[in-house]
Design a protein around this motif. Structure first.
Motif, PDB file in Angstrom:
ATOM      1  N   TRP A  55       0.843  -1.190   0.000  1.00  0.00           N
ATOM      2  CA  TRP A  55       0.000   0.000   0.000  1.00  0.00           C
ATOM      3  C   TRP A  55       0.881   1.243   0.000  1.00  0.00           C
ATOM      4  CZ3 TRP A  55      -5.274  -1.080   0.052  1.00  0.00           C
ATOM      5  CH2 TRP A  55      -5.637  -2.376   0.442  1.00  0.00           C
ATOM      6  N   VAL A  56       0.426   2.283  -0.705  1.00  0.00           N
ATOM      7  CA  VAL A  56       1.136   3.557  -0.709  1.00  0.00           C
ATOM      8  C   VAL A  56       0.139   4.659  -0.376  1.00  0.00           C
ATOM      9  CG1 VAL A  56       2.929   2.850  -2.318  1.00  0.00           C
ATOM     10  CG2 VAL A  56       0.800   3.824  -3.195  1.00  0.00           C
ATOM     11  N   GLN A  57       0.625   5.664   0.336  1.00  0.00           N
ATOM     12  CA  GLN A  57      -0.258   6.782   0.672  1.00  0.00           C
ATOM     13  C   GLN A  57      -0.574   7.586  -0.591  1.00  0.00           C
ATOM     14  OE1 GLN A  57      -0.596  10.248   4.113  1.00  0.00           O
ATOM     15  NE2 GLN A  57       0.971   8.658   4.328  1.00  0.00           N
ATOM     16  N   ALA A  58      -1.828   8.000  -0.728  1.00  0.00           N
ATOM     17  CA  ALA A  58      -2.288   8.685  -1.930  1.00  0.00           C
ATOM     18  C   ALA A  58      -2.888  10.039  -1.579  1.00  0.00           C
ATOM     19  CB  ALA A  58      -3.323   7.829  -2.665  1.00  0.00           C
ATOM     20  N   ALA A  59      -2.690  11.015  -2.454  1.00  0.00           N
ATOM     21  CA  ALA A  59      -3.311  12.324  -2.267  1.00  0.00           C
ATOM     22  C   ALA A  59      -4.815  12.191  -2.450  1.00  0.00           C
ATOM     23  CB  ALA A  59      -2.741  13.323  -3.266  1.00  0.00           C
ATOM     24  N   CYS A  60      -5.572  12.752  -1.514  1.00  0.00           N
ATOM     25  CA  CYS A  60      -7.036  12.636  -1.553  1.00  0.00           C
ATOM     26  C   CYS A  60      -7.656  13.948  -1.092  1.00  0.00           C
ATOM     27  CB  CYS A  60      -7.494  11.478  -0.660  1.00  0.00           C
ATOM     28  SG  CYS A  60      -9.279  11.235  -0.618  1.00  0.00           S
ATOM     29  N   HIS A  61      -8.652  14.428  -1.819  1.00  0.00           N
ATOM     30  CA  HIS A  61      -9.323  15.668  -1.431  1.00  0.00           C
ATOM     31  C   HIS A  61     -10.796  15.470  -1.101  1.00  0.00           C
ATOM     32  CE1 HIS A  61     -10.080  15.363  -5.818  1.00  0.00           C
ATOM     33  NE2 HIS A  61     -11.229  15.921  -5.517  1.00  0.00           N
ATOM     34  N   GLN A  62     -11.304  14.233  -1.304  1.00  0.00           N
ATOM     35  CA  GLN A  62     -12.729  14.017  -1.081  1.00  0.00           C
ATOM     36  C   GLN A  62     -13.004  12.550  -0.806  1.00  0.00           C
ATOM     37  OE1 GLN A  62     -15.856  14.506  -4.388  1.00  0.00           O
ATOM     38  NE2 GLN A  62     -16.018  16.454  -3.275  1.00  0.00           N
ATOM     39  N   GLU A  63     -13.995  12.297   0.063  1.00  0.00           N
ATOM     40  CA  GLU A  63     -14.480  10.927   0.255  1.00  0.00           C
ATOM     41  C   GLU A  63     -15.990  10.910   0.126  1.00  0.00           C
ATOM     42  OE1 GLU A  63     -14.555   9.558   4.596  1.00  0.00           O
ATOM     43  OE2 GLU A  63     -12.893  10.994   4.643  1.00  0.00           O
ATOM     44  N   ILE A  64     -16.493   9.840  -0.454  1.00  0.00           N
ATOM     45  CA  ILE A  64     -17.924   9.718  -0.728  1.00  0.00           C
ATOM     46  C   ILE A  64     -18.441   8.464  -0.045  1.00  0.00           C
ATOM     47  CG2 ILE A  64     -19.656   9.376  -2.529  1.00  0.00           C
ATOM     48  CD1 ILE A  64     -17.909  11.032  -4.392  1.00  0.00           C
ATOM     49  N   HIS A  65     -19.508   8.623   0.766  1.00  0.00           N
ATOM     50  CA  HIS A  65     -20.114   7.514   1.497  1.00  0.00           C
ATOM     51  C   HIS A  65     -21.505   7.223   0.948  1.00  0.00           C
ATOM     52  CE1 HIS A  65     -17.215   7.365   4.964  1.00  0.00           C
ATOM     53  NE2 HIS A  65     -16.910   8.532   4.421  1.00  0.00           N
ATOM     54  N   LEU A  66     -21.809   5.948   0.760  1.00  0.00           N
ATOM     55  CA  LEU A  66     -23.124   5.517   0.264  1.00  0.00           C
ATOM     56  C   LEU A  66     -23.511   6.293  -0.989  1.00  0.00           C
ATOM     57  CD1 LEU A  66     -25.053   5.184   3.657  1.00  0.00           C
ATOM     58  CD2 LEU A  66     -23.848   3.405   2.379  1.00  0.00           C
ATOM     59  N   ASP A  67     -22.543   6.462  -1.886  1.00  0.00           N
ATOM     60  CA  ASP A  67     -22.711   7.155  -3.169  1.00  0.00           C
ATOM     61  C   ASP A  67     -22.925   8.658  -3.019  1.00  0.00           C
ATOM     62  OD1 ASP A  67     -22.456   4.734  -4.522  1.00  0.00           O
ATOM     63  OD2 ASP A  67     -24.609   4.318  -4.389  1.00  0.00           O
ATOM     64  N   GLY A  68     -23.054   9.162  -1.791  1.00  0.00           N
ATOM     65  CA  GLY A  68     -23.199  10.603  -1.588  1.00  0.00           C
ATOM     66  C   GLY A  68     -24.438  11.197  -2.210  1.00  0.00           C
ATOM     67  N   GLY A  69     -25.414  10.356  -2.552  1.00  0.00           N
ATOM     68  CA  GLY A  69     -26.544  10.811  -3.343  1.00  0.00           C
ATOM     69  C   GLY A  69     -27.580  11.628  -2.606  1.00  0.00           C
ATOM     70  N   ALA A  70     -27.494  11.736  -1.285  1.00  0.00           N
ATOM     71  CA  ALA A  70     -28.518  12.461  -0.527  1.00  0.00           C
ATOM     72  C   ALA A  70     -28.306  13.970  -0.527  1.00  0.00           C
ATOM     73  CB  ALA A  70     -28.561  11.953   0.911  1.00  0.00           C
ATOM     74  N   GLY A  71     -27.181  14.439  -1.072  1.00  0.00           N
ATOM     75  CA  GLY A  71     -26.916  15.871  -1.079  1.00  0.00           C
ATOM     76  C   GLY A  71     -26.354  16.393   0.215  1.00  0.00           C
ATOM     77  N   ASN A  72     -25.841  15.515   1.076  1.00  0.00           N
ATOM     78  CA  ASN A  72     -25.235  15.931   2.337  1.00  0.00           C
ATOM     79  C   ASN A  72     -23.756  16.230   2.127  1.00  0.00           C
ATOM     80  OD1 ASN A  72     -27.649  15.423   3.820  1.00  0.00           O
ATOM     81  ND2 ASN A  72     -27.138  13.244   3.869  1.00  0.00           N
ATOM     82  N   ALA A  73     -23.269  17.303   2.736  1.00  0.00           N
ATOM     83  CA  ALA A  73     -21.876  17.707   2.542  1.00  0.00           C
ATOM     84  C   ALA A  73     -21.246  18.075   3.873  1.00  0.00           C
ATOM     85  CB  ALA A  73     -21.790  18.889   1.581  1.00  0.00           C
ATOM     86  N   LEU A  74     -20.011  17.613   4.053  1.00  0.00           N
ATOM     87  CA  LEU A  74     -19.210  17.915   5.231  1.00  0.00           C
ATOM     88  C   LEU A  74     -17.898  18.492   4.725  1.00  0.00           C
ATOM     89  CD1 LEU A  74     -18.701  17.708   8.287  1.00  0.00           C
ATOM     90  CD2 LEU A  74     -18.001  15.334   7.942  1.00  0.00           C
ATOM     91  N   LEU A  75     -17.544  19.708   5.183  1.00  0.00           N
ATOM     92  CA  LEU A  75     -16.388  20.419   4.644  1.00  0.00           C
ATOM     93  C   LEU A  75     -15.430  20.823   5.737  1.00  0.00           C
ATOM     94  CD1 LEU A  75     -18.318  23.092   2.512  1.00  0.00           C
ATOM     95  CD2 LEU A  75     -17.768  20.767   1.799  1.00  0.00           C
TER      96      LEU A  75
END
Length: 408
Positions: free
Chosen positions: A3-23
């Motif tokens: 495994w290698v560490q990867a740059a990440c700017h966003q995570e999506i849970h349960l397809d993110g389809g409900a329109g909920n956002a955490l920033l």
């Protein structure tokens, strides 16, 4: 598998389809949501001059006993003066007005220190004619003063965006208090319904016992969180869910967007989700993000924040399967700047397995330490889907890191 560490700017849970956002957004760029919020609740620093903390439980024994938590800096309530504080408040209020639609409402939660200044700012930004209420939240927790009348209330300033405001007080009825009506005359009408009457100013007022009653602008029936309240997250200045539920239910409809720009422990998001509303939660503190993420793991959401943790180390085993792959977390070492003597998986607060693509982590399964699950599961199952297998770890210090399968 390596495994290698990867740059990440966003995570999506349960397809993110409900329109909920955490920033995690210190800049305050909310233009993508302009005009979409039905409600904005703001619980900013109160200018107390204090530092506030997260009491983080560590490992299985820490979550079982509550003993020896780490005291981690959550946020600072220290300002160079009123000008700096009011600049922060002005920016938040302007963002709130930007977010609100024409039927929306603002609730600004403060105490006696800065509420007068805040009222002037709100009048300027929202207009004096759009003031609705000054709500007093009275409570009994804390010590007692012998030098003055004890300060036992907060102030919540309630403004509307326009005259088109939506408000439904019938959504927040209260139980009747017998003590408030025992001085009234009790009667029963021809249909068997009991009621009480009182005469005042030459008029007779009738109150049926089964009619609902509603809150006024003094809320003394919502208590502060007690020390052993199951809602407690360890995050200082956490507000009770009952307080946010009353605000949300009275000023929004199912499916509406609720925004909180000082997210703290995430209570607004929890109350919104349980009421069938969408949420937009922002806070600049990584620990706020960590606590709120844990409380929302079972909801569909999109989390936008950098996951960058140089110096951390992780070991995991990947066991291929037919429909699911087993992913076993073997070891984790936080960055060296975290000097507390916590090692191994005790340093992991949450972890998820999923897929990684173009800087986005798509979560498929998650685990977290909680009071009812103090022993962190070390195995999660990953569906056999197309994509690069990845692991996301949130450690006890609020560090987030994403690890993807190393390409051969």
């Amino acid at each position: 598998m390596d495994w290698v560490q990867a740059a990440c700017h966003q995570e999506i849970h349960l397809d993110g389809g409900a329109g909920n956002a955490l920033l995690q957004d210190a800049r305050g760029d909310f233009s993508p949501w302009a005009g979409q919020a039905q409600l904005v609740y703001l619980d900013p620093p109160f200018m107390t001059g204090e530092e506030f903390y997260l009491r983080m439980r560590v490992g299985k024994s820490g979550w079982e006993t509550g003993k020896d938590p780490l005291l981690l800096p959550a946020y600072s309530d220290r300002f160079s003066g009123k000008a700096e504080y009011l600049a922060l408040l002005r920016s938040a209020l302007e963002n709130a007005r930007l977010l609100l639609n024409e039927t929306g409402s603002l609730y600004l939660h403060l105490d006696s220190r800065m509420s007068a200044h805040a009222r002037i700012l709100c009048d300027e930004i929202f207009g004096e004619s759009n003031f609705v209420n000054e709500i007093i939240w009275a409570y009994q927790s804390g010590g007692r003063s012998m030098k003055r009348f004890s300060r036992k209330h907060d102030v919540i300033l309630f403004y509307r965006k326009s005259r088109k405001q939506f408000f439904d007080i019938s959504a927040v009825p209260l139980p009747r208090s017998e003590n408030r009506s025992n001085h009234m005359r009790r009667c029963v009408d021809e249909n068997g319904r009991s009621y009480r009457t009182i005469q005042s100013g030459g008029k007779t007022y009738t109150y049926y016992d089964d009619d609902p009653v509603y809150p006024g602008d003094v809320w003394a029936d919502v208590s502060h969180l007690q020390q052993k309240d199951p809602q407690r997250t360890g995050y200082d200045t956490q507000k009770p869910q009952a307080l946010l539920s009353r605000i949300i239910l009275s000023s929004t409809r199912p499916g509406d967007l609720v925004a909180d720009l000082f997210g703290g422990s995430g209570t607004t998001a929890i109350a919104a989700a349980q009421a069938g509303r969408r949420y937009l939660i922002s806070d600049s503190s990584p620990l706020s993000l960590s606590v709120t993420r844990k409380r929302l793991l079972e909801t569909a959401m999109t989390l936008s924040a950098p996951a960058d943790c140089p110096g951390a180390e992780m070991e995991a085993e990947f066991v291929p399967g037919i429909a699911f792959h087993d992913v076993k977390l073997r070891a984790y070492t936080p960055p060296k700047e975290n000097t507390d003597p916590v090692s191994g998986l005790d340093a992991v607060d949450q972890w998820s397995v999923g897929f990684y693509k173009d800087g986005v982590f798509f979560s498929q399964a998650s685990a977290a330490r909680r009071k009812h699950t103090p022993d962190l599961p070390e195995l999660l199952q990953l569906p056999q889907l197309r994509g690069t297998p990845a692991i996301l770890i949130v450690d006890i210090y609020g560090n987030r890191s994403v690890w993807r399968q190393k390409e051969e």
